[in-house]
Write a protein that holds these residues in place. Structure first.
Motif, PDB file in Angstrom:
ATOM      1  N   PRO A  31       0.676  -1.316   0.065  1.00  0.00           N
ATOM      2  CA  PRO A  31       0.002  -0.037  -0.171  1.00  0.00           C
ATOM      3  C   PRO A  31       0.894   1.153  -0.065  1.00  0.00           C
ATOM      4  O   PRO A  31       0.549   2.256  -0.294  1.00  0.00           O
ATOM      5  N   GLN A  32       2.136   1.123   0.497  1.00  0.00           N
ATOM      6  CA  GLN A  32       2.853   2.147   0.464  1.00  0.00           C
ATOM      7  C   GLN A  32       3.686   2.605  -0.989  1.00  0.00           C
ATOM      8  O   GLN A  32       3.654   3.664  -1.343  1.00  0.00           O
ATOM      9  N   CYS A  33       4.483   1.536  -1.316  1.00  0.00           N
ATOM     10  CA  CYS A  33       5.139   1.963  -2.580  1.00  0.00           C
ATOM     11  C   CYS A  33       4.636   1.130  -3.841  1.00  0.00           C
ATOM     12  O   CYS A  33       5.190   1.324  -4.869  1.00  0.00           O
ATOM     13  N   GLU A  44      10.071  -5.770   0.934  1.00  0.00           N
ATOM     14  CA  GLU A  44      11.299  -5.657   0.844  1.00  0.00           C
ATOM     15  C   GLU A  44      11.902  -4.218   0.409  1.00  0.00           C
ATOM     16  O   GLU A  44      13.111  -3.862   0.414  1.00  0.00           O
ATOM     17  N   VAL A  45      11.079  -3.600  -0.299  1.00  0.00           N
ATOM     18  CA  VAL A  45      11.529  -2.109  -1.061  1.00  0.00           C
ATOM     19  C   VAL A  45      11.594  -1.040   0.226  1.00  0.00           C
ATOM     20  O   VAL A  45      12.635  -0.290   0.136  1.00  0.00           O
ATOM     21  N   CYS A  46      10.240  -0.872   0.687  1.00  0.00           N
ATOM     22  CA  CYS A  46      10.176   0.420   1.436  1.00  0.00           C
ATOM     23  C   CYS A  46      10.313  -0.150   3.179  1.00  0.00           C
ATOM     24  O   CYS A  46      10.396   0.726   3.877  1.00  0.00           O
ATOM     25  N   TYR A  49       4.987  -2.439   7.010  1.00  0.00           N
ATOM     26  CA  TYR A  49       4.211  -3.545   7.313  1.00  0.00           C
ATOM     27  C   TYR A  49       3.076  -3.179   8.186  1.00  0.00           C
ATOM     28  O   TYR A  49       3.172  -2.374   9.317  1.00  0.00           O
ATOM     29  N   ASN A  50       1.902  -3.335   7.825  1.00  0.00           N
ATOM     30  CA  ASN A  50       0.630  -2.804   8.305  1.00  0.00           C
ATOM     31  C   ASN A  50       0.748  -1.097   8.692  1.00  0.00           C
ATOM     32  O   ASN A  50       0.367  -0.874   9.673  1.00  0.00           O
TER      33      ASN A  50
END
Length: 57
Positions: A31-33, A44-46, A49-50
């Motif tokens: 949801p972030q990136c 693994e990228v940004c 979690y949650n």
């Protein structure tokens, strides 16, 4: 003890083993990136979690 009466043919053996396929690993977008990652794992990228930062990247 049960013993087969006849030898199982190659076609019967191979058609039975034809269903032993490996399944594709399912991924969900972060949801972030928006990069794909495993469900219920930190991205693994940004490293989020949650909705919170859990891993320094």
């Amino acid at each position: 003890m049960a013993v087969p009466k006849r030898k199982t043919s190659r076609s019967n053996t191979r058609s039975r083993r034809a269903n032993w396929k490996a399944t594709v690993v399912q991924t969900v977008p972060c949801p972030q990136c928006r990069s794909p990652h495993l469900p219920h794992h930190a991205c693994e990228v940004c490293g989020t979690y949650n909705g919170r930062q859990v891993v320094e990247v």
